[in-house]
Scaffold this active site. Structure first.
Site, PDB file in Angstrom:
ATOM      1  N   CYS A 297       8.357  -2.619   2.980  1.00 14.60           N
ATOM      2  CA  CYS A 297       7.436  -2.111   4.007  1.00 14.60           C
ATOM      3  C   CYS A 297       6.001  -2.593   3.829  1.00 14.60           C
ATOM      4  O   CYS A 297       5.380  -3.098   4.771  1.00 14.60           O
ATOM      5  CB  CYS A 297       7.505  -0.582   4.058  1.00 14.60           C
ATOM      6  SG  CYS A 297       6.893   0.269   2.578  1.00 14.60           S
ATOM      7  N   HIS A 345       5.756   4.874   2.395  1.00 16.79           N
ATOM      8  CA  HIS A 345       6.228   3.994   3.474  1.00 16.79           C
ATOM      9  C   HIS A 345       5.102   3.724   4.452  1.00 16.79           C
ATOM     10  O   HIS A 345       4.209   4.554   4.643  1.00 16.79           O
ATOM     11  CB  HIS A 345       7.413   4.627   4.213  1.00 16.79           C
ATOM     12  CG  HIS A 345       8.041   3.698   5.219  1.00 16.79           C
ATOM     13  ND1 HIS A 345       8.735   2.572   4.842  1.00 16.79           N
ATOM     14  CD2 HIS A 345       8.066   3.713   6.578  1.00 16.79           C
ATOM     15  CE1 HIS A 345       9.172   1.932   5.922  1.00 16.79           C
ATOM     16  NE2 HIS A 345       8.767   2.605   6.984  1.00 16.79           N
ATOM     17  N   HIS A 357       8.366  -2.084  11.458  1.00 13.77           N
ATOM     18  CA  HIS A 357       8.377  -1.815  10.019  1.00 13.77           C
ATOM     19  C   HIS A 357       9.660  -2.331   9.387  1.00 13.77           C
ATOM     20  O   HIS A 357      10.640  -2.640  10.070  1.00 13.77           O
ATOM     21  CB  HIS A 357       8.195  -0.321   9.734  1.00 13.77           C
ATOM     22  CG  HIS A 357       9.353   0.538  10.140  1.00 13.77           C
ATOM     23  ND1 HIS A 357       9.694   1.706   9.472  1.00 13.77           N
ATOM     24  CD2 HIS A 357      10.269   0.426  11.140  1.00 13.77           C
ATOM     25  CE1 HIS A 357      10.751   2.261  10.057  1.00 13.77           C
ATOM     26  NE2 HIS A 357      11.108   1.510  11.070  1.00 13.77           N
TER      27      HIS A 357
END
Length: 385
Positions: A297, A345, A357
């Site tokens: 990420c 994240h 993402h």
């Protein structure tokens, strides 16, 4: 640069004010999944599909958190290794100078021996072939003594500096060993969590996998609905701002114009970052990866903004501090959206309640609602440039 707000307990409000519509959406999401969430284990003791789904999600979350720790340890190890290499090169160079200084001292010692410097001056005068020869030899020894003193000073200086650098190198090597140990621990943690998740999924029957897919589909539908509501809210807010700007005074208009220039500059960079991220859609999530064939990420957001000429730190923990915190309602395309209380994240906001993402192991870079995991997991929104 504005620092991010403190981690908030799960279930608290996202940056900005949650509208009644969004609150209703959250309740609807709970209602849709309540039956699944409260499902009892199977009579044979085997965990239900819902339990497996929750456990797998938790394991993926833990793996992603461990991945960010791995990224931090890897970055630290890389920097420490470069420092050790630099110190060792410095030590080698200084050791060479030390040897040269030692050789010069040796040559002076040999010269003194050959000229009889240890013999008393009276005897040297008497044994000289002539008075002039004595004075010439004395003058030479005086010059040698001056150079010898400098040579001794140089030797002592180099010896001290070399010893100091060797101590620094030794300490840096110890730190490097610790960093490598942290790196290995984080790596092992990631691998263990992923292995456990794969093992749980492998035990599901075809029917259970189908039920799991249906649960995931419901989540996605609810997330998409919430994203649409956020987009409508942002559009209404933007319209109100435009109307307010058109009725403002001349002095206020000048200020607004200056702000628009700034927004335009940001928008240009954001477009480049989003274009890069969009080109990565379909590439696999791989923990610790920074491209070009796969990403995790933070690796994706870092690479995306780098394409726009903005350098972001490697980890989510540092990226969250690399900009100005804004509310979710004020989010603009290009902003970074962080998730979970441990900030493990991150996604790149593209507008209309959507982001790009790298979701989790086993998944691919994709476009998805910012509510993919529910409103409560959104930590903060940061504008990086």
């Amino acid at each position: 640069m504005a620092s991010h707000r403190k981690s908030r307990p799960a279930g608290t409000r996202v940056a900005g004010i949650r509208t009644p519509a969004l609150a209703t959406a959250a309740l609807t999401s709970v209602a849709l999944l309540s039956q699944s969430a409260n499902a009892a284990p199977a009579a044979d003791g085997k965990p239900s599909v819902e339990e497996v789904e929750k456990k797998v999600d938790d394991l993926y979350r833990q793996a992603e958190s461990a991945t960010e720790k791995y990224n931090a340890a890897k970055e630290k190890t890389s920097k420490q290794r470069k420092r050790v290499d630099t110190l060792l090169d410095d030590v080698a160079e200084r050791t060479q100078k030390l040897n040269e200084a030692r050789e010069e001292l040796g040559s002076f010692a040999a010269a003194q021996y050959r000229t009889g410097a240890a013999v008393p001056e009276t005897a040297t005068f008497l044994l000289a072939d002539s008075p002039q020869d004595y004075f010439d030899r004395t003058q030479l020894m005086n010059r040698l003594t001056g150079r010898q003193k400098q040579a001794v000073d140089d030797y002592v200086t180099e010896q001290s500096a070399t010893m100091k650098k060797r101590q620094e190198a030794t300490k840096s090597l110890e730190t490097l060993t610790e960093s490598q140990s942290d790196l290995q621990t984080a790596k092992s943690t990631v691998q263990k969590k992923l292995s456990d998740a794969r093992q749980l999924l492998s035990k599901l029957t075809a029917e259970e996998k189908a039920r799991l897919a249906a649960i995931e589909k419901k989540k996605q539908e609810e997330a998409a609905r919430q994203a649409a509501e956020l987009a409508a809210q942002q559009a209404a807010q933007q319209k109100a701002q435009e109307q307010s700007g058109s009725t403002s005074s001349g002095s206020t208009s000048t200020s607004t114009s200056g702000s628009s220039t700034t927004d335009s500059s940001y928008a240009t960079k954001a477009e480049k970052a989003i274009a890069f991220a969009r080109a990565q859609i379909g590439k696999p999530y791989v923990w610790g990866a920074t491209g070009p064939d796969s990403y995790d990420c933070s690796g994706l957001t870092q690479a995306s903004w780098k394409a726009a000429g903005v350098d972001l730190p490697r980890t989510t923990y540092d990226q969250v501090n690399a900009g100005t915190t804004v509310s979710l309602a004020d989010a603009q395309p290009g902003d970074l959206i962080f998730f979970y209380d441990d900030i493990s994240h991150v996604g790149l906001y593209i507008g209309d309640g959507m982001m790009i993402h790298a979701p989790k192991p086993g998944a691919y870079v994709r476009e998805e609602s910012v509510y993919y995991g529910g409103a409560s997991i959104i930590h903060s929104v940061v504008r990086p440039a």
